[in-house]
Scaffold this motif. Structure first.
Motif, PDB file in Angstrom:
ATOM      1  N   ARG A  60       0.826  -1.210   0.000  1.00 24.82           N
ATOM      2  CA  ARG A  60       0.000   0.000   0.000  1.00 24.82           C
ATOM      3  C   ARG A  60       0.862   1.263   0.000  1.00 24.82           C
ATOM      4  O   ARG A  60       0.499   2.262  -0.625  1.00 24.82           O
ATOM      5  N   LEU A  61       2.003   1.213   0.657  1.00 28.25           N
ATOM      6  CA  LEU A  61       2.837   2.406   0.813  1.00 28.25           C
ATOM      7  C   LEU A  61       3.869   2.578  -0.292  1.00 28.25           C
ATOM      8  O   LEU A  61       4.698   3.482  -0.236  1.00 28.25           O
ATOM      9  N   ASP A  62       3.865   1.703  -1.277  1.00 32.67           N
ATOM     10  CA  ASP A  62       4.792   1.843  -2.402  1.00 32.67           C
ATOM     11  C   ASP A  62       6.245   1.781  -1.953  1.00 32.67           C
ATOM     12  O   ASP A  62       7.085   2.574  -2.374  1.00 32.67           O
ATOM     13  N   VAL A  63       6.539   0.847  -1.033  1.00 33.26           N
ATOM     14  CA  VAL A  63       7.914   0.589  -0.623  1.00 33.26           C
ATOM     15  C   VAL A  63       8.338  -0.759  -1.180  1.00 33.26           C
ATOM     16  O   VAL A  63       7.516  -1.566  -1.608  1.00 33.26           O
ATOM     17  N   THR A  64       9.637  -1.021  -1.166  1.00 35.00           N
ATOM     18  CA  THR A  64      10.159  -2.309  -1.599  1.00 35.00           C
ATOM     19  C   THR A  64      10.965  -2.926  -0.463  1.00 35.00           C
ATOM     20  O   THR A  64      11.303  -2.258   0.520  1.00 35.00           O
ATOM     21  N   GLY A  65      11.278  -4.207  -0.603  1.00 34.76           N
ATOM     22  CA  GLY A  65      12.008  -4.908   0.436  1.00 34.76           C
ATOM     23  C   GLY A  65      11.480  -6.315   0.609  1.00 34.76           C
ATOM     24  O   GLY A  65      10.975  -6.924  -0.334  1.00 34.76           O
ATOM     25  N   PHE A  66      11.545  -6.835   1.843  1.00 34.87           N
ATOM     26  CA  PHE A  66      11.104  -8.208   2.090  1.00 34.87           C
ATOM     27  C   PHE A  66      10.773  -8.392   3.558  1.00 34.87           C
ATOM     28  O   PHE A  66      11.150  -7.584   4.419  1.00 34.87           O
ATOM     29  N   CYS A  67      10.069  -9.466   3.836  1.00 31.29           N
ATOM     30  CA  CYS A  67       9.791  -9.897   5.205  1.00 31.29           C
ATOM     31  C   CYS A  67      10.156 -11.369   5.302  1.00 31.29           C
ATOM     32  O   CYS A  67       9.526 -12.218   4.656  1.00 31.29           O
ATOM     33  N   MET A  68      11.206 -11.683   6.061  1.00 24.27           N
ATOM     34  CA  MET A  68      11.601 -13.080   6.268  1.00 24.27           C
ATOM     35  C   MET A  68      10.872 -13.599   7.504  1.00 24.27           C
ATOM     36  O   MET A  68      11.087 -13.130   8.616  1.00 24.27           O
ATOM     37  N   THR A  69       9.983 -14.565   7.280  1.00 19.28           N
ATOM     38  CA  THR A  69       9.208 -15.114   8.384  1.00 19.28           C
ATOM     39  C   THR A  69       9.987 -16.211   9.092  1.00 19.28           C
ATOM     40  O   THR A  69      10.967 -16.737   8.578  1.00 19.28           O
ATOM     41  N   GLY A  70       9.528 -16.573  10.284  1.00 21.82           N
ATOM     42  CA  GLY A  70      10.179 -17.622  11.054  1.00 21.82           C
ATOM     43  C   GLY A  70      10.880 -17.027  12.270  1.00 21.82           C
ATOM     44  O   GLY A  70      10.489 -16.005  12.812  1.00 21.82           O
ATOM     45  N   LYS A  71      11.956 -17.680  12.681  1.00 22.56           N
ATOM     46  CA  LYS A  71      12.704 -17.288  13.870  1.00 22.56           C
ATOM     47  C   LYS A  71      14.190 -17.271  13.539  1.00 22.56           C
ATOM     48  O   LYS A  71      14.746 -18.337  13.232  1.00 22.56           O
ATOM     49  N   PRO A  72      14.819 -16.075  13.523  1.00 22.92           N
ATOM     50  CA  PRO A  72      14.233 -14.757  13.782  1.00 22.92           C
ATOM     51  C   PRO A  72      13.432 -14.251  12.578  1.00 22.92           C
ATOM     52  O   PRO A  72      13.501 -14.835  11.498  1.00 22.92           O
TER      53      PRO A  72
END
Length: 292
Positions: free
Chosen positions: A180-192
């Protein structure tokens, strides 16, 4: 509950009633949490003890000339209108520079209001009366001019660390906010759990504020990289979209979801995106060269 807090929440409900009367059609006012108003009413009546989530919503405005739409994103802190309102207008018809200028103008106008004054309706009127030049000038922004002074923007990249990211609703919220915010990147799920978000400074800061609220405690921004740019920042991006990063997990300790992500794979991912230096910042472990 303090009297001032109660009064602020009552004023927020009053302003929401006015907005729903101004925009009666379905979909014109979209609440982020459909139960937000009900929860605040219960809190004011004393049937709910915990402070409810703040009111956040999007209003779709129809601009007559030119024929365009603006989505006004509104976030009401619990102390609004005594506290500052958070507003952001966006339109698919605006380029990033004109959208940034539009929001600077809107923010400057809202800052003229005294604490305690309701201002969402005034912000809507300002957009309807003043947004046309930003749409008309969007093509001119790309035309060279010897006298034009380039607008400098701050491009930001934030590296966020969490003990873990498991819950499906939280993962969905992170992805939805990022897109929604027009940003880029990633989200690595899990631990950590690791999140990288990059884009214009105000977009990244809004992302950081939104995902933390209301009660994500075990999360911190470990590192931030800030750069000045006179363009749209595309040449500074290390990622082309905002996506979820799923890596192999190892380790089973008999607890549901208690597993660790493969940090070796994560290091290789960082190397591919020219971010190997962040590994030591995030984990306190110096990465080993792939040549050694």
């Amino acid at each position: 509950m303090s009297a001032s807090m109660k009064e602020c929440l009552q004023l927020q409900l009053l302003e929401m009633e006015m907005l729903f009367s101004m925009f009666p059609n379905q979909g014109e006012v979209k609440l982020e949490d459909v139960n937000a108003l009900t929860n605040i009413k219960r809190y004011l009546e004393g049937t709910r003890e915990a402070l409810p989530p703040k009111i956040e919503f999007v209003i779709t405005l129809q601009i007559e000339e030119p024929k365009v739409k603006i989505d006004l994103q509104v976030s009401m802190p619990h102390g609004y209108p005594c506290a500052a309102l958070q507003l952001f207008g966006r339109s698919s018809e605006l380029d990033r520079q004109q959208q940034l200028l539009l929001n600077k103008g809107l923010t400057s106008y809202i800052e003229t209001f005294d604490p305690g004054e309701l201002c969402v309706c005034a912000a809507i009127q300002w957009l309807q009366d003043n947004s046309a030049p930003y749409f008309l000038n969007r093509k001119l922004a790309y035309e060279p001019s010897a006298q034009a002074k380039p607008v400098k923007n701050t491009f930001l990249r934030m590296w966020i660390y969490s003990h873990h990211i498991y819950q499906q609703d939280l993962r969905k919220k992170i992805l939805d906010v990022g897109k929604r915010l027009d940003v880029t990147g990633f989200c690595m799920t899990g631990k950590p759990g690791i999140i990288c978000v990059e884009g214009f400074k105000e977009h990244c800061e809004e992302f950081w504020h939104t995902i933390r609220y209301p009660n994500w405690k075990h999360i911190s921004c470990k590192h931030a990289e800030s750069m000045e740019t006179e363009g749209n920042g595309e040449d500074l991006r290390l990622f082309h979209s905002f996506e979820e990063l799923l890596l192999e997990a190892h380790g089973d300790y008999g607890l549901r979801n208690d597993y660790h992500m493969n940090l070796g794979q994560f290091l290789e991912f960082l190397r591919k995106h020219k971010s190997e230096h962040v590994f030591q910042i995030l984990f306190g472990i110096e990465s080993k060269s792939s040549d050694s």
